[in-house]
Design an enzyme around this catalytic site. Structure first.
Site: not given
Ligand code: IFM
Length: 708
Positions: A322, A461, A573-574
């Site tokens: 994505w 994640e 995580k984000q």
């Molecule tokens: O798409 C991302 C994900 O959101 C977090 N892990 C790494 C992936 C690739 O950059």
């Protein structure tokens, strides 16, 4: 090597490195431990091919890689990864029998420059060899933007203080022809030419083994030019003949190849440069980002997309996430719409893979691959082997289903930005419909009368197999509504095409209304009373961990706390809810945007490179400029200061797209409304002025701040 005389030639190329510090990245000296990082940061590319900036002669840590977008191979039992082509940049020089080799002590001068303005990699090197002889080398590399099949390397060699014999081994390392498991043949045709001090060609070589020997006098300079043409059987039926023909013409016209490339980049910068006065670090970071994003895009090939690290490294195996649709695409929509079109068309060409994945999991419509290559099939590795040898299951490939709404979002944003009716009619509408169909079948109506989406991974994640992830559900809701809107728009504006599309997709008459009902009843975890979204069911009951206590950490939070504990905690995580606040900004009240940012921001561990830029953007929009600046710097330093410690695997293309968005949509506050672009700037105090050009529905706009 065949000696032949030609007309006298000049030894100097018609270009020199850019000297303006706002346009260059300089690596002074040589630090072996930094090599992998430098190879990524200083990589060259043109969206068709990309090449890491490995030292031509190699060193103990060199990891050269030249890759072609969309060309993958897979070792037995593993998922496909970008194929590494021959190292065409390999050159080793021997002076009087002694190889010139960089090490911390023996060089007199060594400097590499990534020239962002001209998209050229320069190297200046003065090396002392045995007997105290000093040789000066100057090297240029580029991946032509004027002809994406061409790669060029040019090196001058000067004997500063000696006369003697020189030998150059210019043999590319690795096979020049490769066959991928998808049956694609990749060909590299190479031509090398050596020009003597009088300007005459000393010789040309067309053989795979290229050993060039000559005697040089004190003060003399020789120049070696090498041109490579890369073609695949996807590009032409006769890749070998085409590559040979192309390279033969190019080697006779090196100066033209260089100038045409430079001019193509100058035109690119006309369309995409963003100028900031008062903050040189931000200025350079934004140019560095625009350089790598533009280097990764190819408007001429809509069967490939951009992997997480572009073509600058092989981390994540070159897979597409994505990252492209949500983080990078906005840059292309506004500065390079032709490249943006190719990226959204890639999603159209991979629709079959998305339909197959949905069907395999028992759903209708299209569920895009979380990680994809050229085919659109799911290629997320099902497991990894952890540091202690334990096998860890990777669930993102099955559960990170928000990707389907992200693709739909990208389609809609491209259409809004460009007004490209042909795209919407021929491709975009089908994606919107098929993704909506997926959500309709995926969301299940339960006893509470609401529709639920259970067992997913959201953008965060750290938490797996969760129910009703707010981001997934709110984006699915948006997807369903926009598909219904598209159906109405289509029926009204293009009735004949709508009838044809409905027939082709077997669309039942009441289907769009059903999407609307599911959207209405989708559970999003939103609490009217507090204005908060619960990130997923049960999130509010998880363990509270104060991230401030880990402020000095040098490892990510999931490593520090372990997988089990992080799952039981509120540490994310984000951005997840914050991500939805950004993407669905217009749908949320100012109060809702604020309370959610204030709740989730302190709980985010920034374990992903995608994280800081989005926090910068949202903080800037909310008027918290100091916090936004903090995150902006963090995002800018992901590659430039390697602050996540993994730039060795390639640059972080999504982080770069995010950085650009933080500047444009965050600090400059650009909002692209139905009627026209608007802005509401909150520039950092050090940004004395900001200026960006962008395209919106075929018109050029200029945003200059502060307004006069
Ligand atoms: O798409 C991302 C994900 O959101 C977090 N892990 C790494 C992936 C690739 O950059």
């Amino acid at each position: 090597m065949t000696a032949r005389q030609t007309l006298p030639r000049l030894l100097d190329l018609p270009v020199a490195p850019t000297t303006d510090p706002a346009w260059i990245l300089v690596e002074e000296g040589f630090t072996l431990a930094r090599e992998h990082e430098v190879e990524s940061l200083f990589a060259i590319g043109n969206g068709y091919a990309g090449s890491r900036a490995s030292l031509a002669e190699g060193c103990a840590l060199s990891a050269p890689a030249t890759c072609v977008a969309g060309v993958f191979v897979s070792a037995a039992g593993s998922v496909p990864e970008l194929a590494r082509l021959a190292d065409w940049t390999h050159l080793s020089v021997t002076v009087e029998g002694h190889a010139l080799q960089l090490d911390q002590n023996s060089y007199v001068e060594h400097r590499r420059i990534l020239d962002l303005r001209q998209a050229m990699l320069w190297r200046g090197w003065r090396q002392r060899s045995a007997g105290g002889r000093i040789t000066r080398l100057r090297e240029l590399r580029l991946a032509s933007l004027a002809d994406r099949h061409l790669l060029l390397q040019s090196m001058t060699l000067t004997a500063e203080d000696y006369s003697g014999s020189v030998s150059i081994d210019a043999t590319p390392m690795g096979p020049l022809t490769q066959l991928t498991d998808a049956g694609i043949t990749v060909i590299m045709a190479v031509r090398t030419r050596l020009t003597g001090p009088e300007g005459g060609a000393v010789g040309t070589a067309a053989l795979p083994i290229e050993q060039l020997n000559f005697d040089i006098n004190r003060g003399e300079t020789y120049r070696l030019d090498r041109v490579v043409a890369v073609y695949t059987s996807r590009d032409t039926r006769e890749p070998l003949r085409t590559a040979r023909r192309r390279v033969e013409r190019a080697v006779e016209n090196i100066e033209d190849v260089v100038v045409q490339h430079r001019d193509a980049w100058l035109a690119r910068w006309e369309a995409s440069d963003l100028r900031i006065d008062g903050d040189p670090a931000a200025q350079r970071a934004l140019r560095f980002a625009a350089y790598h994003l533009s280097s990764a895009a190819n408007p001429d090939d809509d069967r490939v997309s951009i992997g997480a690290r572009g073509l600058s490294g092989t981390a994540y195996k070159g897979h597409v996430f994505w990252d492209t649709d949500i983080f990078m695409l906005p840059f292309f929509n506004l500065t390079y719409p032709e490249a943006a079109r190719a990226l959204v068309m890639y999603r159209y060409h991979t629709l079959a893979g998305a339909r197959a994945k949905a069907a395999r999991l028992g759903h209708s419509g299209a569920l895009y691959a979380w990680e994809s290559t050229d085919s659109g099939e799911e290629v997320t590795p099902p497991f990894v082997v952890g540091p202690d040898g334990e096998v860890v299951r990777i669930l993102t490939g099955e559960q990170e289903q928000h990707i389907s709404a992200d693709v739909a979002f990208a389609v809609w944003k491209y259409w809004e930005a460009t007004g490209d009716e042909r795209f919407l009619i021929d491709a975009g509408a089908e994606i919107l419909i098929e993704t909506a169909r997926f959500w309709e079948s995926r969301a299940k109506r339960e006893g509470d009368g609401r529709c639920h989406i259970r067992g997913v991974v959201g953008p965060d994640e750290y938490h797996e197999t969760v129910d009703d992830n707010a981001y997934t559900n709110a984006m699915a809701q948006w997807n369903l509504e926009v598909a219904e809107l598209t159906a109405r728009l289509f029926a009204e504006r293009w009735p004949a095409q709508w009838r044809a599309l409905s027939r082709r997709l077997g669309l039942a008459s009441g289907e769009p209304q059903r999407w609307q009902r599911v959207a209405r009843d989708l559970y999003t975890g939103f609490d009217e009373r507090t204005g908060l979204f619960e990130q997923f069911q049960g999130y509010f009951g998880l363990e509270e961990i104060d991230l401030a206590a880990y402020a000095q950490r040098t490892a990510p939070m999931d490593v520090l706390l372990g997988r089990e504990r992080i799952q039981r905690s509120k540490i994310i995580k984000q951005p997840d809810v914050v991500m939805l606040v950004f993407l669905l900004w217009e749908r949320l009240s100012p109060q809702v945007r604020r309370v959610n940012f204030e709740y989730y921001e302190p709980r985010c561990g920034h374990g992903s490179s995608l994280s800081p830029a989005i926090h910068a953007l949202v903080a800037a929009r909310l008027g918290n400029t100091a916090l936004a600046e903090h995150y902006f710097r963090q995002a800018a330093e992901i590659d430039l200061a390697d602050n996540m410690g993994n730039a060795a695997g390639g640059i972080h293309a999504a982080g770069m797209g995010g950085l650009w968005q933080a500047a444009v949509f965050g600090f400059a506050g650009l909002r692209l409304t139905e009627k026209a672009p608007e802005h509401c700037a909150k520039l950092p105090p050090s940004w004395h002025s900001f200026c960006a050009r962008f395209q919106w529905r075929g018109q050029w706009h200029e945003l200059t701040l502060p307004e006069g």
